[in-house]
Design an enzyme around this catalytic site. Structure first.
Site, short mmCIF file in Angstrom:
data_model
loop_
_atom_site.label_atom_id
_atom_site.label_comp_id
_atom_site.label_asym_id
_atom_site.label_seq_id
_atom_site.Cartn_x
_atom_site.Cartn_y
_atom_site.Cartn_z
N CYS A 25 100.44 -79.61 -74.81
CA CYS A 25 100.01 -80.90 -74.29
C CYS A 25 100.70 -81.15 -72.94
O CYS A 25 101.88 -80.84 -72.81
CB CYS A 25 100.39 -81.99 -75.29
SG CYS A 25 99.85 -83.62 -74.80
N PRO A 26 99.98 -81.63 -71.96
CA PRO A 26 98.62 -82.17 -71.98
C PRO A 26 97.55 -81.17 -71.53
O PRO A 26 96.40 -81.56 -71.33
CB PRO A 26 98.71 -83.32 -70.99
CG PRO A 26 99.62 -82.78 -69.92
CD PRO A 26 100.67 -81.95 -70.69
#
Length: 86
Positions: A25-26
């Protein structure tokens, strides 16, 4: 929004695929956002992820953007997300 399934025999049909395996992430969300921009309304994007937080991340992303989360399927250590563009 669908729950996480382990039944890999019923993958939804999709129009574009993004392999975000190995990304944290992201980055999987950013790749998905970029790919969704290439699709027409109603077309389906398949995203393959390995990040353990991706299930919740994609659920939140779809809630926030209005895209439909068609399914999230577990497949041999990966999670496959299917989203229909709004």
């Amino acid at each position: 929004m669908s729950d996480l399934y382990s039944d890999t025999t019923s993958f939804p049909a999709f129009d574009l695929e993004v392999d975000a395996s190995g990304l944290k992430c992201p980055l999987p969300i950013l790749r998905a956002k970029k790919a969704l921009a290439q699709l027409q309304s109603g077309q389906v994007l398949k995203v393959v992820t390995t990040d353990v937080n991706a299930v919740r991340d994609f659920q939140a992303f779809c809630r926030q953007t209005g895209n439909a989360l068609v399914a999230q399927l577990e497949q041999s250590g990966n999670v496959v997300h299917f989203m229909a563009r709004r």
